[in-house]
Write an enzyme that holds these catalytic residues in place. Structure first.
Site, PDB file in Angstrom:
ATOM      1  N   CYS A  66      -0.138  16.852 -76.535  1.00 25.19           N
ATOM      2  CA  CYS A  66       0.244  17.300 -75.114  1.00 25.19           C
ATOM      3  C   CYS A  66       1.392  16.720 -74.903  1.00 25.19           C
ATOM      4  O   CYS A  66       2.050  15.579 -74.992  1.00 25.19           O
ATOM      5  CB  CYS A  66      -0.792  16.711 -74.231  1.00 25.19           C
ATOM      6  SG  CYS A  66      -0.428  17.087 -72.490  1.00 25.19           S
ATOM      7  N   CYS A  70       1.384  11.095 -69.308  1.00 25.24           N
ATOM      8  CA  CYS A  70       0.076  10.571 -68.562  1.00 25.24           C
ATOM      9  C   CYS A  70      -0.114   9.009 -69.170  1.00 25.24           C
ATOM     10  O   CYS A  70      -0.567   9.050 -70.301  1.00 25.24           O
ATOM     11  CB  CYS A  70      -1.355  11.184 -68.181  1.00 25.24           C
ATOM     12  SG  CYS A  70      -0.840  12.786 -67.629  1.00 25.24           S
ATOM     13  N   CYS A  73      -3.502   8.450 -71.234  1.00 24.27           N
ATOM     14  CA  CYS A  73      -4.059   9.350 -71.981  1.00 24.27           C
ATOM     15  C   CYS A  73      -3.536   9.374 -73.477  1.00 24.27           C
ATOM     16  O   CYS A  73      -2.429   9.324 -73.988  1.00 24.27           O
ATOM     17  CB  CYS A  73      -3.705  10.765 -71.582  1.00 24.27           C
ATOM     18  SG  CYS A  73      -4.522  11.927 -72.368  1.00 24.27           S
ATOM     19  N   CYS A 110     -17.990  22.355 -69.444  1.00 23.25           N
ATOM     20  CA  CYS A 110     -16.510  22.234 -69.333  1.00 23.25           C
ATOM     21  C   CYS A 110     -15.916  22.217 -70.422  1.00 23.25           C
ATOM     22  O   CYS A 110     -16.141  21.262 -71.360  1.00 23.25           O
ATOM     23  CB  CYS A 110     -16.530  20.913 -68.425  1.00 23.25           C
ATOM     24  SG  CYS A 110     -17.651  20.807 -66.941  1.00 23.25           S
ATOM     25  N   CYS A 141     -16.668  25.650 -66.608  1.00 24.35           N
ATOM     26  CA  CYS A 141     -15.667  24.776 -65.798  1.00 24.35           C
ATOM     27  C   CYS A 141     -14.400  24.785 -66.770  1.00 24.35           C
ATOM     28  O   CYS A 141     -14.767  24.552 -68.037  1.00 24.35           O
ATOM     29  CB  CYS A 141     -15.994  23.508 -65.538  1.00 24.35           C
ATOM     30  SG  CYS A 141     -15.097  22.476 -64.907  1.00 24.35           S
ATOM     31  N   CYS A 201     -12.499  21.205 -58.854  1.00 21.97           N
ATOM     32  CA  CYS A 201     -13.041  19.907 -59.184  1.00 21.97           C
ATOM     33  C   CYS A 201     -11.884  19.059 -59.536  1.00 21.97           C
ATOM     34  O   CYS A 201     -11.041  19.324 -60.087  1.00 21.97           O
ATOM     35  CB  CYS A 201     -13.714  20.002 -60.619  1.00 21.97           C
ATOM     36  SG  CYS A 201     -14.118  18.467 -61.547  1.00 21.97           S
ATOM     37  N   ARG A 273     -19.022  12.573 -59.215  1.00 27.58           N
ATOM     38  CA  ARG A 273     -19.164  12.666 -60.254  1.00 27.58           C
ATOM     39  C   ARG A 273     -18.781  11.190 -61.281  1.00 27.58           C
ATOM     40  O   ARG A 273     -17.412  10.868 -61.302  1.00 27.58           O
ATOM     41  CB  ARG A 273     -18.550  13.757 -61.246  1.00 27.58           C
ATOM     42  CG  ARG A 273     -18.890  13.721 -63.002  1.00 27.58           C
ATOM     43  CD  ARG A 273     -18.442  14.915 -63.616  1.00 27.58           C
ATOM     44  NE  ARG A 273     -19.006  15.963 -63.041  1.00 27.58           N
ATOM     45  CZ  ARG A 273     -18.472  17.193 -63.055  1.00 27.58           C
ATOM     46  NH1 ARG A 273     -17.118  17.342 -63.235  1.00 27.58           N
ATOM     47  NH2 ARG A 273     -19.118  18.283 -62.369  1.00 27.58           N
TER      48      ARG A 273
HETATM   49  S1  SF4 Z   1      -4.087  13.898 -69.062  1.00 24.36           S
HETATM   50 FE1  SF4 Z   1      -3.569  13.803 -71.244  1.00 24.36          FE
HETATM   51  S2  SF4 Z   1      -4.132  15.994 -71.877  1.00 24.36           S
HETATM   52 FE2  SF4 Z   1      -3.777  15.798 -69.685  1.00 24.36          FE
HETATM   53  S3  SF4 Z   1      -1.947  16.630 -69.082  1.00 24.36           S
HETATM   54 FE3  SF4 Z   1      -1.901  14.195 -69.188  1.00 24.36          FE
HETATM   55  S4  SF4 Z   1      -1.150  13.618 -71.335  1.00 24.36           S
HETATM   56 FE4  SF4 Z   1      -2.037  16.173 -71.658  1.00 24.36          FE
END
Ligand code: SF4
Length: 360
Positions: A66, A70, A73, A110, A141, A201, A273
């Site tokens: 990705c 974040c 993550c 989901c 979802c 959600c 949740r």
């Molecule tokens: S949480 Fe992870 S998968 Fe989702 S946008 Fe951020 S880096 Fe990408």
């Protein structure tokens, strides 16, 4: 009763508010623990069966690589976490996984893709997944990143029930965690989802180093949306080696439970949740969190391997607490998922009476 903290408690309908101030939300967080839990449990009982918990299954349909940053993550391509990226899963494979989830008792399926946003070429595949899973009689979802209004409309047309897009944290703390998309971008996607008639959600993550004020800020943002999200996932940070938050201090368990309780009070009719981070919570904590108003759990992908000790553990705890899985809201289905779940609960209860020689 402190009317400054809980001004509209006398009327069920008036308790649905969209004008919470930060001060009011922080005052809830500051209540003595027992007072807060009592109020949350009272609100919970006004709107839900307190002994029913909804069960959902989450499947990653496209893992890793990705471009977003974040900090929590492992799927971000900026951090070396050893995660093997995978391409978008084939439609048929997704449907097989959904069948397995249904057989294990999930009522909602989901599907999550690690994208900034879906590309035009992805849309035919994801809409085919929605159609296929829906035909099984499951609620659907998706979480695919940011959506344009057209993409949200396309997913709605395919029959998508829910779209997950988290606000993650307070607007003030957000920049410490993500820099590649703004808080405004997230709110805009939620607008598009609502505009398309898909249920929202949206929740966040706690334990990322935020303050109590930030936790209050997150819940205030969610509660003051034009409509409360149907589901509010509250995640506990899972610290993954290689991500910038890997060394974060543990959050006090009581602070997590308080966050659930305040979410319940602020959004009385939403499913609150319990999602990521459940693995690190013991049974007593699960029980307290259910009491505080959580009424939905993710089984996670482990469900899809058989036998599934995690699912069994949940079923055993449900049985010990007298909790039953919530009735599914999809009306046109005639299958026997609820029955299967009840059978599993009974089996779990029976299992406890048998001596397991392999553990001797
Ligand atoms: S949480 Fe992870 S998968 Fe989702 S946008 Fe951020 S880096 Fe990408």
């Amino acid at each position: 009763m402190n009317s400054a903290v809980f001004p509209n408690s006398s009327s069920q309908d008036q308790s649905i508010r969209h004008d919470w101030t930060r001060q009011e939300v922080e005052a809830l967080f500051a209540l003595p623990f027992n007072d807060l839990l009592f109020r949350a449990a009272t609100v919970h009982r006004q709107h839900f069966d307190p002994n029913a918990v909804q069960v959902s299954t989450l499947l990653s349909i496209k893992t890793g690589a990705c471009p977003e940053d974040c900090k929590y993550c492992p799927q971000s391509n900026r951090y070396d976490t050893g995660l093997e990226p995978e391409k978008l899963m084939e439609v048929q494979k997704v449907i097989e996984e959904a069948k397995a989830a249904k057989a294990q008792g999930s009522t909602r399926f989901c599907m999550g893709a690690a994208w900034r946003s879906p590309k035009k070429k992805d849309m035919p595949y994801v809409t085919a997944m929605v159609r296929g899973v829906k035909e099984l009689g499951l609620e659907t979802c998706m979480t695919l990143g940011m959506l344009t209004q057209d993409q949200a409309n396309e997913l709605a047309e395919a029959g998508l029930d829910y779209y997950n897009h988290n606000l993650d944290t307070s607007p003030e703390f957000y920049g410490e965690i993500i820099t590649t998309r703004t808080y405004g971008d997230r709110l805009e996607t939620l607008d598009h989802v609502r505009g398309a008639g898909i249920k929202v959600c949206s929740g966040g993550i706690v334990g990322m180093g935020e303050s109590v004020g930030d936790r209050a800020g997150l819940l205030q943002q969610l509660a003051n949306l034009p409509e409360h999200p149907d589901s509010v996932p509250i995640n506990m940070l899972v610290k993954v080696e290689g991500t910038p938050l890997a060394q974060q201090d543990n959050l006090d368990s009581f602070d997590f439970i308080r966050t659930i309780a305040v979410a319940r009070i602020l959004m009385p009719k939403s499913h609150v949740r319990l999602s990521a981070g459940r693995e690190s919570m013991n049974e007593e904590m699960h029980a307290l969190v259910y009491f505080a108003g959580a009424n939905s759990i993710f089984y996670g992908e482990k469900l899809l391997t058989t036998p599934n000790p995690e699912a069994n553990k949940d079923m055993q705890l449900f049985a010990r607490l007298g909790i039953k899985p919530e009735q599914r809201s999809v009306e046109h289905c005639e299958d026997d998922v609820e029955e299967q779940l009840h059978q599993r609960i009974e089996q779990s209860q029976n299992d406890r009476f048998f001596y397991d020689a392999t553990r001797a």
